[in-house]
Design a protein around this motif. Sequence first.
Motif, PDB file in Angstrom:
ATOM      1  N   GLU A   3       0.811  -1.220   0.000  1.00 34.25           N
ATOM      2  CA  GLU A   3       0.000   0.000   0.000  1.00 34.25           C
ATOM      3  C   GLU A   3       0.845   1.271   0.000  1.00 34.25           C
ATOM      4  O   GLU A   3       0.420   2.298  -0.532  1.00 34.25           O
ATOM      5  N   ILE A   4       2.041   1.219   0.580  1.00 29.85           N
ATOM      6  CA  ILE A   4       2.816   2.454   0.766  1.00 29.85           C
ATOM      7  C   ILE A   4       4.062   2.544  -0.099  1.00 29.85           C
ATOM      8  O   ILE A   4       4.634   3.626  -0.233  1.00 29.85           O
ATOM      9  N   ARG A   7       0.268   7.975   6.304  1.00 23.99           N
ATOM     10  CA  ARG A   7      -0.612   8.677   5.367  1.00 23.99           C
ATOM     11  C   ARG A   7      -1.357   7.728   4.433  1.00 23.99           C
ATOM     12  O   ARG A   7      -2.526   7.963   4.116  1.00 23.99           O
ATOM     13  N   TYR A   8      -0.700   6.642   4.004  1.00 25.38           N
ATOM     14  CA  TYR A   8      -1.266   5.835   2.926  1.00 25.38           C
ATOM     15  C   TYR A   8      -1.658   4.413   3.320  1.00 25.38           C
ATOM     16  O   TYR A   8      -2.371   3.750   2.556  1.00 25.38           O
TER      17      TYR A   8
END
Length: 212
Positions: free
Chosen positions: A88-89, A171-172
């Motif tokens: 995801e990041i 954040r992500y």
Amino acid sequence: MGICIDVLIVDWDHLMSAPGDDQRYAMLHDAGLSVDDDEDAWPDRSPSVGPQWFWPSPPAVGWFGKFDFGNVGSSYKDHFWAGERWEEIRAFVAPDVRSAVDRFIDPLFWDGLEYMADQDTEGAAAHVSVVLPDAPSDHLLWCPPAAISSLKLLWDSVDAELASIRQPFERYARIGLGRMNDFDAFAGLLRGWGDVIGQAQQRGWGAVGLRC
């Protein structure tokens, strides 16, 4: 019930002196149980909350050590979700750091690098490739000493830049789904693997992960 993982570092020559996979598995299984059950050797042992090492007590031959990840990492689900969080990041992580993390975690528990379209081919980490032999049945990791040296180089690169991953993670990462929902847990899991690789590299040993 999920899968858990027992991680041991081992004297590879001693392990490979056993005649076959079944005998080697029995050696490893018995070794892990021996330190779990050795209450006399660990009088101050408390329920695991953080990473810790267990070593055989005399007169046992010191050919192995067992690493306990603690509350985060003993379940293989934690490793699965760490891989999910990384996917995801990783697009938001600096290329050199992304390349190092990719190549460090891929052979240990992720196994997702081949599916990534943005594999980095530049930077120091891109020149370190770790391909492990197929693990025998009931093993989640089978890492000979030759691969440990390469993983140690990758871990040194990851460790130096691990703090830089915090902002992309916070954040992500989809922290409302599954496990591994904060950066400190994610970083702690990677540091645990870094400790395993470092301890094995110091001794010229390999590392194994047993399904439990």
